[in-house]
Every structure is written in structure tokens, then in C-alpha cells.
Design an enzyme around this catalytic site. Sequence first.
Site, PDB file in Angstrom:
ATOM      1  N   GLY A  98      -8.857  -7.701  -1.125  1.00 51.24           N
ATOM      2  CA  GLY A  98      -9.122  -8.703  -0.099  1.00 51.24           C
ATOM      3  C   GLY A  98      -8.312  -9.977  -0.256  1.00 51.24           C
ATOM      4  O   GLY A  98      -7.140  -9.961  -0.635  1.00 51.24           O
ATOM      5  N   GLY A 133     -13.211  -3.808   0.715  1.00 56.84           N
ATOM      6  CA  GLY A 133     -14.557  -3.312   0.978  1.00 56.84           C
ATOM      7  C   GLY A 133     -15.027  -2.318  -0.057  1.00 56.84           C
ATOM      8  O   GLY A 133     -16.172  -2.361  -0.519  1.00 56.84           O
ATOM      9  N   ARG A 173       0.819  -1.213   0.000  1.00 65.33           N
ATOM     10  CA  ARG A 173       0.000   0.000   0.000  1.00 65.33           C
ATOM     11  C   ARG A 173       0.857   1.268   0.000  1.00 65.33           C
ATOM     12  O   ARG A 173       0.437   2.297  -0.546  1.00 65.33           O
ATOM     13  CB  ARG A 173      -0.938  -0.014   1.214  1.00 65.33           C
ATOM     14  CG  ARG A 173      -2.101  -0.977   1.023  1.00 65.33           C
ATOM     15  CD  ARG A 173      -2.992  -1.060   2.219  1.00 65.33           C
ATOM     16  NE  ARG A 173      -4.200  -1.815   1.924  1.00 65.33           N
ATOM     17  CZ  ARG A 173      -5.068  -2.232   2.833  1.00 65.33           C
ATOM     18  NH1 ARG A 173      -4.858  -1.952   4.106  1.00 65.33           N
ATOM     19  NH2 ARG A 173      -6.141  -2.914   2.482  1.00 65.33           N
ATOM     20  N   LYS A 181     -19.336 -16.618   2.604  1.00 63.05           N
ATOM     21  CA  LYS A 181     -20.755 -16.395   2.883  1.00 63.05           C
ATOM     22  C   LYS A 181     -21.517 -15.749   1.735  1.00 63.05           C
ATOM     23  O   LYS A 181     -21.067 -14.751   1.171  1.00 63.05           O
ATOM     24  CB  LYS A 181     -20.900 -15.511   4.136  1.00 63.05           C
ATOM     25  CG  LYS A 181     -20.379 -16.154   5.418  1.00 63.05           C
ATOM     26  CD  LYS A 181     -20.599 -15.227   6.599  1.00 63.05           C
ATOM     27  CE  LYS A 181     -20.129 -15.869   7.905  1.00 63.05           C
ATOM     28  NZ  LYS A 181     -20.334 -14.968   9.061  1.00 63.05           N
TER      29      LYS A 181
END
Length: 398
Positions: free
Chosen positions: A355, A378, A36, A204
Site C-alpha cells: 500500500g 489488502g 509488479r 482511519k
Amino acid sequence: MAKLTVKDVELKGKKVLVRVDFNVPVKDGVITNDNRINAALPTIKYILENGGRAILFSHLGRVKEEADKAGKSLAPVAKALGEKLGKDVVFTGTTRGAELEEAINALADGEILLVENTRFEDIDGKKESKNDPELGKYWASLGDGIFVNDAFGTAHRAHASNVGISANVEKAVAGFLLENEIAYIQEAVEAPERPFVAILGGSKVSDKIGVIENLLTKADKVIVGGGMAYTFFKAQGYEIGNSLVEDDKLDLAKALLEKANGKLILPVDSKEANAFADYTEVKDTEDQNVDPGFLGLDAGPKTIAEFGKELAGAKTVVWNGPVGVFENPDFQAGTIGVMDAIVAQPGVKSIIGGGDSAAAAINLGYAEKFSWISTGGGASMELLEGKALPGLTALTDK
């Protein structure tokens, strides 16, 4: 892009406020992954080379109380950034006050200062995370009316260090990283070269409902893998053994399958084990059914081959979520197979939505083979879902 960028503003002699994403892993004062920091360098260098005085803001982890500050200082980042830039980075270890203000006012053209972890302001009432108006106004006052947002990883949050500053400056513009993130992800979804295939993994269904629904209207195919596939399997009446499942989402899974009109592609077999850890038996299933006492932990060989066929000829691919427990060598064949199939397509525009998918590509040596790897899990998810990002919306229109 409909927003102003850093190239649209005069920088020379200006104190330029910059939101970067230096939320990097730090262990015992040592940065263990500096991706980053590297991603922010083009914008920082551009500001400095054009005579700007760069004042950087970033968070590092979550800070709720005084005890949480341990190990969360940006001091190691200031040191690492200085080494990469080949120049001193001023760091006072403060988020406000006379010492910080004097250090900023002492900067010369082409010099740089890093403000301490913005989340330290969350200890007393979550001023950063809840976009406290006074804090955003104060931070904005430290500059000369120009704010550059280059932190895509927090663009889906309305914080004082992005939306708050933007509301109190003359011009709020995008940095190069933010500009590229929007160009690759949003434009890939809204105006893709076809065939456009989306691949969604992860554990999920509930985490990806909005993404699946949006991409079913945009993509030619949506491939589903990972743990959430077993909720779809159970909804179809297959045996799933001890596999991960969301029983309260079975009706939703059925509805998505009906709505998909054949565009939703599911695995056809699994690699199963008799435990998640300390397993003594690993084998491939014959079909979608998982044996009693076992749980599916990766895509099986038939699925890997099938996903490869579905990806054949794709010109745009967006991938978010691994299709197995890739951290374990025994269950990374599915994720590797998907990556091999993606990068094998001639002329494909291949985008990873941050992610765990990004971690898989980087850790398994595929990073250089993709067109773009997002720095924000996100934020990229919300773009894929078709949502507006507050950090982007707050920027000045062209």
C-alpha cells in the site's frame, strides 16, 4: 510453508496455468510502474527454464461495464514482459474461445502466453470476481493440471482466476513471490525474533481495528501514527482542531487503549497546517493538542524522536501505513524519520505491508534498505489481522 510450491511439480512439456499480479498503472498505453511485473519474473523464468509452457492470468483495474474496458487491456503488459524476458509473449486479447485455445495449444516448451484482463469477464455478471464455477472450470481446462498462484495481491479474494482454477486442477501450488510474502509477513507475526514492533499509520482507525487487536497480542509494541492518531487523541480529551477524526470510533479507541496495557504508542506532537491544501501557515504543536483552525498532517519532531527510541533494539518490525501526508514534502518528515529509525537497527528484519507504505519507501528512495516490501496492501493487512487468505487456502497441501 505447508503448501506445495512450484519446485514440487514437474513442469517439462506441461501447459502451466499461472496467476500473476500485473495490475500495474498504465497511462496512454505506457506502464508507469513495473514493480509488479518484475516481482513475477523469478517464477515465470523458472517455469520456462524448466520446460513449462506458461499461460498467465491477471486482472488490470476494475471493469464493470463495456465502457470500463478502455485502457484496461493487458496488451502493453505483454509487450513489456516480452522485453524483460527477451522473447515473444503470445497475446490474443481474449479471455476464452477458439482463438485463445488454439494459441495455447500451439505453444512449445519454454514459450509463454498472456490471457487478456480477467476482469473483462465481470461485464456480464461478475464471473471473475464472484468466482463463477463454470469460468474457473473452463480456465482450468486450458492447462495440464498444474496451477501456480503467484499473485499475493489478490490472495485475499476468492476469484475464478485463483480459487476457481485451484478447485479444478490436480495440483495448485505457490510461486516464489507468494511463498516469500507468506514467509516474511505471516512468519514475522507468528514467530518473530523479539523485540517485535509493529507500526500502523493511515487515516482511519476503522481500517485497522482487526490489525491493531491482533498485533496487540503478538507484538511487544504497537506504534500508531498518521491520521488515525487524532481519533485516539480526541478519545483522550485532547483538542484536535480540524484534524481527521472518526467520531463514531471514539469509544473503540478508548477500549483499545485500555486493552493495550501500555503497548500502544501514540504521537506526542504534530506538524500542523491551517489547511490541507493552499495552507499559509505550518508549525509544530507543543504537545498532543492541535490548535483551533489547524489540522495535524504529520508527526512532529518530538514524536519522531520518541518513535526512534521505541524502535531501538527491535529485531522484527512490520510497518503498514505512513505517519503523515508523505506525498507533500512539507509533511514527509515523520515517515522519513520512521524509515530511518527502522533501517538503523542492527540485524533487523524489516517488512513493509504494501500500500501507501510501500509507495513511500519506493518514492523516497528507501526500498533497498528494507528486508521485504509486500506487493499486496489488502492481502498483507488480512495476514496482519490473522485471517486466512482464500487464494492460499485453496492451494494443495504438502
